[in-house]
Design a protein around this motif. Sequence first.
Motif, PDB file in Angstrom:
ATOM      1  N   THR A 182     -17.262  31.000   7.174  1.00  0.00           N
ATOM      2  CA  THR A 182     -16.152  30.188   8.681  1.00  0.00           C
ATOM      3  C   THR A 182     -16.500  29.012   7.785  1.00  0.00           C
ATOM      4  OG1 THR A 182     -17.514  32.545   9.581  1.00  0.00           O
ATOM      5  CG2 THR A 182     -17.099  30.443  10.782  1.00  0.00           C
ATOM      6  N   ALA A 183     -17.488  28.046   7.725  1.00  0.00           N
ATOM      7  CA  ALA A 183     -17.138  26.928   7.943  1.00  0.00           C
ATOM      8  C   ALA A 183     -16.243  26.504   6.875  1.00  0.00           C
ATOM      9  CB  ALA A 183     -18.597  25.932   7.915  1.00  0.00           C
ATOM     10  N   ALA A 184     -15.933  27.584   5.386  1.00  0.00           N
ATOM     11  CA  ALA A 184     -15.098  26.696   4.927  1.00  0.00           C
ATOM     12  C   ALA A 184     -13.649  26.158   5.085  1.00  0.00           C
ATOM     13  CB  ALA A 184     -15.547  27.407   3.478  1.00  0.00           C
ATOM     14  N   ALA A 185     -13.421  26.963   5.400  1.00  0.00           N
ATOM     15  CA  ALA A 185     -12.263  26.844   5.929  1.00  0.00           C
ATOM     16  C   ALA A 185     -11.286  26.140   6.937  1.00  0.00           C
ATOM     17  CB  ALA A 185     -11.654  29.163   6.193  1.00  0.00           C
ATOM     18  N   PRO A 186     -12.071  25.946   7.712  1.00  0.00           N
ATOM     19  CA  PRO A 186     -11.637  24.890   8.499  1.00  0.00           C
ATOM     20  C   PRO A 186     -11.677  23.456   7.569  1.00  0.00           C
ATOM     21  CG  PRO A 186     -13.203  25.391   9.892  1.00  0.00           C
ATOM     22  CD  PRO A 186     -13.228  26.231   8.357  1.00  0.00           C
ATOM     23  N   ALA A 187     -12.949  23.783   6.817  1.00  0.00           N
ATOM     24  CA  ALA A 187     -12.787  22.239   5.860  1.00  0.00           C
ATOM     25  C   ALA A 187     -11.594  21.902   4.747  1.00  0.00           C
ATOM     26  CB  ALA A 187     -14.948  22.271   5.087  1.00  0.00           C
ATOM     27  N   ALA A 188     -11.687  23.303   4.309  1.00  0.00           N
ATOM     28  CA  ALA A 188     -10.598  22.871   3.008  1.00  0.00           C
ATOM     29  C   ALA A 188      -9.027  22.757   3.704  1.00  0.00           C
ATOM     30  CB  ALA A 188     -10.877  25.040   2.365  1.00  0.00           C
ATOM     31  N   ILE A 189      -9.140  23.300   4.752  1.00  0.00           N
ATOM     32  CA  ILE A 189      -7.537  23.028   5.385  1.00  0.00           C
ATOM     33  C   ILE A 189      -7.678  21.152   5.665  1.00  0.00           C
ATOM     34  CG2 ILE A 189      -6.674  23.051   7.484  1.00  0.00           C
ATOM     35  CD1 ILE A 189      -7.258  26.380   7.630  1.00  0.00           C
ATOM     36  N   LEU A 190      -8.626  20.706   5.964  1.00  0.00           N
ATOM     37  CA  LEU A 190      -8.551  19.474   6.483  1.00  0.00           C
ATOM     38  C   LEU A 190      -8.524  18.864   4.965  1.00  0.00           C
ATOM     39  CD1 LEU A 190      -9.371  16.935   7.836  1.00  0.00           C
ATOM     40  CD2 LEU A 190     -11.862  17.000   7.952  1.00  0.00           C
ATOM     41  N   LEU A 191      -9.054  18.944   3.943  1.00  0.00           N
ATOM     42  CA  LEU A 191      -9.029  18.226   2.464  1.00  0.00           C
ATOM     43  C   LEU A 191      -7.687  18.376   2.222  1.00  0.00           C
ATOM     44  CD1 LEU A 191     -10.303  17.310   0.347  1.00  0.00           C
ATOM     45  CD2 LEU A 191     -11.321  18.892  -0.555  1.00  0.00           C
ATOM     46  N   ALA A 192      -7.183  20.155   2.169  1.00  0.00           N
ATOM     47  CA  ALA A 192      -5.863  19.680   1.984  1.00  0.00           C
ATOM     48  C   ALA A 192      -4.879  18.862   2.423  1.00  0.00           C
ATOM     49  CB  ALA A 192      -5.403  21.244   2.231  1.00  0.00           C
ATOM     50  N   ALA A 193      -5.200  18.665   3.740  1.00  0.00           N
ATOM     51  CA  ALA A 193      -4.200  18.349   4.884  1.00  0.00           C
ATOM     52  C   ALA A 193      -4.226  16.526   4.332  1.00  0.00           C
ATOM     53  CB  ALA A 193      -4.594  18.102   6.743  1.00  0.00           C
ATOM     54  N   VAL A 194      -5.955  16.345   3.886  1.00  0.00           N
ATOM     55  CA  VAL A 194      -6.173  14.466   3.271  1.00  0.00           C
ATOM     56  C   VAL A 194      -5.284  14.526   2.182  1.00  0.00           C
ATOM     57  CG1 VAL A 194      -7.251  12.820   2.923  1.00  0.00           C
ATOM     58  CG2 VAL A 194      -7.863  14.504   5.190  1.00  0.00           C
ATOM     59  N   VAL A 195      -4.703  15.292   0.879  1.00  0.00           N
ATOM     60  CA  VAL A 195      -4.478  15.303   0.222  1.00  0.00           C
ATOM     61  C   VAL A 195      -2.639  15.286   0.176  1.00  0.00           C
ATOM     62  CG1 VAL A 195      -4.459  16.022  -2.302  1.00  0.00           C
ATOM     63  CG2 VAL A 195      -6.592  16.008  -0.912  1.00  0.00           C
ATOM     64  N   ILE A 196      -2.318  16.611   1.021  1.00  0.00           N
ATOM     65  CA  ILE A 196      -1.046  16.293   1.048  1.00  0.00           C
ATOM     66  C   ILE A 196      -0.567  14.704   1.615  1.00  0.00           C
ATOM     67  CG2 ILE A 196       0.864  17.099   2.388  1.00  0.00           C
ATOM     68  CD1 ILE A 196      -0.716  19.736   2.356  1.00  0.00           C
ATOM     69  N   GLU A 197      -1.704  14.021   3.115  1.00  0.00           N
ATOM     70  CA  GLU A 197      -0.637  13.258   3.118  1.00  0.00           C
ATOM     71  C   GLU A 197      -0.748  12.021   2.735  1.00  0.00           C
ATOM     72  OE1 GLU A 197       0.644  10.927   7.320  1.00  0.00           O
ATOM     73  OE2 GLU A 197       0.290  13.096   6.787  1.00  0.00           O
ATOM     74  N   HIS A 198      -1.984  12.326   2.133  1.00  0.00           N
ATOM     75  CA  HIS A 198      -1.963  10.760   1.227  1.00  0.00           C
ATOM     76  C   HIS A 198      -1.386  11.056  -0.239  1.00  0.00           C
ATOM     77  CE1 HIS A 198      -3.764   9.000   4.565  1.00  0.00           C
ATOM     78  NE2 HIS A 198      -4.761   9.798   4.727  1.00  0.00           N
ATOM     79  N   VAL A 199      -1.651  11.793  -1.101  1.00  0.00           N
ATOM     80  CA  VAL A 199      -1.343  11.847  -2.257  1.00  0.00           C
ATOM     81  C   VAL A 199       0.419  12.552  -1.985  1.00  0.00           C
ATOM     82  CG1 VAL A 199      -1.964  12.586  -4.890  1.00  0.00           C
ATOM     83  CG2 VAL A 199      -3.438  11.798  -2.574  1.00  0.00           C
ATOM     84  N   SER A 200      -0.099  14.464  -2.471  1.00  0.00           N
ATOM     85  CA  SER A 200       1.742  15.152  -2.323  1.00  0.00           C
ATOM     86  C   SER A 200       0.963  15.834  -2.112  1.00  0.00           C
ATOM     87  CB  SER A 200       2.281  14.625  -3.761  1.00  0.00           C
ATOM     88  OG  SER A 200       1.442  15.764  -5.151  1.00  0.00           O
ATOM     89  N   LEU A 201       2.136  16.660  -1.728  1.00  0.00           N
ATOM     90  CA  LEU A 201       2.365  18.630  -2.213  1.00  0.00           C
ATOM     91  C   LEU A 201       1.759  19.134  -3.299  1.00  0.00           C
ATOM     92  CD1 LEU A 201       1.671  21.256  -0.440  1.00  0.00           C
ATOM     93  CD2 LEU A 201       4.696  21.327  -0.532  1.00  0.00           C
ATOM     94  N   THR A 202       1.618  18.903  -4.295  1.00  0.00           N
ATOM     95  CA  THR A 202       1.797  18.947  -5.805  1.00  0.00           C
ATOM     96  C   THR A 202       0.179  18.775  -5.813  1.00  0.00           C
ATOM     97  OG1 THR A 202       3.561  18.562  -6.205  1.00  0.00           O
ATOM     98  CG2 THR A 202       2.616  19.528  -7.828  1.00  0.00           C
ATOM     99  N   ALA A 203      -0.642  18.018  -4.759  1.00  0.00           N
ATOM    100  CA  ALA A 203      -1.837  17.642  -5.955  1.00  0.00           C
ATOM    101  C   ALA A 203      -2.259  18.183  -5.454  1.00  0.00           C
ATOM    102  CB  ALA A 203      -1.703  15.559  -5.792  1.00  0.00           C
ATOM    103  N   ALA A 204      -2.536  18.630  -4.100  1.00  0.00           N
ATOM    104  CA  ALA A 204      -2.959  19.769  -3.350  1.00  0.00           C
ATOM    105  C   ALA A 204      -3.410  20.876  -3.758  1.00  0.00           C
ATOM    106  CB  ALA A 204      -2.215  19.159  -1.860  1.00  0.00           C
ATOM    107  N   ALA A 205      -2.540  21.430  -4.022  1.00  0.00           N
ATOM    108  CA  ALA A 205      -2.295  23.044  -4.965  1.00  0.00           C
ATOM    109  C   ALA A 205      -2.489  22.503  -6.421  1.00  0.00           C
ATOM    110  CB  ALA A 205      -0.329  23.347  -4.592  1.00  0.00           C
ATOM    111  N   LEU A 206      -1.946  21.715  -6.797  1.00  0.00           N
ATOM    112  CA  LEU A 206      -3.209  22.096  -7.949  1.00  0.00           C
ATOM    113  C   LEU A 206      -4.506  22.022  -8.078  1.00  0.00           C
ATOM    114  CD1 LEU A 206      -0.516  20.302 -10.700  1.00  0.00           C
ATOM    115  CD2 LEU A 206      -0.507  22.527  -9.784  1.00  0.00           C
ATOM    116  N   GLY A 207      -4.944  21.320  -7.023  1.00  0.00           N
ATOM    117  CA  GLY A 207      -6.096  20.187  -7.203  1.00  0.00           C
ATOM    118  C   GLY A 207      -6.957  21.877  -6.651  1.00  0.00           C
TER     119      GLY A 207
END
Length: 406
Positions: A350-375
């Motif tokens: 249950t805790a893993a889902a919001p943690a992953a969404i937050l991590l994805a948001a940070v990567v998308i915001e500061h790097v790129s959507l492609t980097a988040a997807a491939l990561g």
Amino acid sequence: MRTPVLYLGSYFVSVLGNSIAAIALPLIVLQLTGSAISAGWVAAATAVPAVLAGLFMGVVIDRINRVTSSVLTDLVSAASIAALPIVDALAGLEVAWFVLFGIIGSLGDVPGMTAREALLPGIARDSSLSLERLVGVRESLGSISLLIGPAVAGLLMTLFEGSTVLWITAGTSLLAALLTLAIPRRVGRTEDVPATEPLGAWAEFVEGWRLLTRTRVVAMVTGLMLFSVMVLSAFQALILPVHFTRIDRPGLLGFVLTSIAAGLLVGSAVYVVLAHRFTRRTWLATGLLVSSLGFTVVGLLPPTLLLFAAGFVLGLGSGLCGALLGLLTVSGVPETALGRVMGAQNALVTAAAPAAILLAAVVIEHVSLTAAALGFVALWGVTSVVAVVGPALRDLGPIEPETIDA
């Protein structure tokens, strides 16, 4: 066969209700407030108590009849949803009410999931179904619920007012409780264990964590579940919505999620029918390979039709080994400790889902959507390789649960 039918019916209705609520509640909050931030606050406020309830309620589930605990948690979920239209009729709904009853409802959601899973060995003993077949059928029904839930939610929101939809959603939890109540109480009793000095509540909680982290198979299965939920949540909740928004076709997101759910249904059905034809290790390796292929193509964010096909492949692979992962936990833990071990497991997931969404948001915001997807694709690939070649899941024959020391 009456007992497994009641159990599977209760599971189906409960998952369907949760699937409807996941779509309907944010829409109702948006209709009432017009604020996306308000919907976000409701989701965030309910996440923490859900995790804490999952962590600590497992000890209670191990101490009382599991039929009773399943019924009580479903009634808590039903009451928390039913309270919303009542408050709306008496005083009008505000965000604070959604947060309050969302917190109350979260105290029933994860513990309810745990109590129902902990019932599995008792259901299998009371029926002619093997534990493997029972878990497989349950996963298939869960996939059907996830497949039709969003469509049912959309139809209900179109046909009825928000308060009526809330009553219907509460009714699913009530129906799940009534179906479980019809299960003989003997099924909810744990097997007799040698008379030993009983552990205190805190000692039982610690013992559950010891079994979760030190039983190699259970620890690896938990890791696979965690990373699977993290990757799926990142794609479903953020990466794919951002992708479809950028190509100005947000309405296609639902079709991708439907293709994943359809793949889950087919994969779990194949496992139910053919489970005994191949070894558990073959099922695991095949499921991880197929899901990794699907994740890789989805992570490349290809043209839409290919994305639909990749979503189906992703769901297919997850379905092929999803039931097996649940079975390995049930098989590897003493039945008297299933509540606390699965409670901790469900809390982590249950805790893993919001943690992953937050991590994805940070990567998308500061790097790129492609980097988040491939990561996230790389994360799942590494996890799959470690699971297949590592020693923990090398021998997946029937295993004896680790005993609990007094």
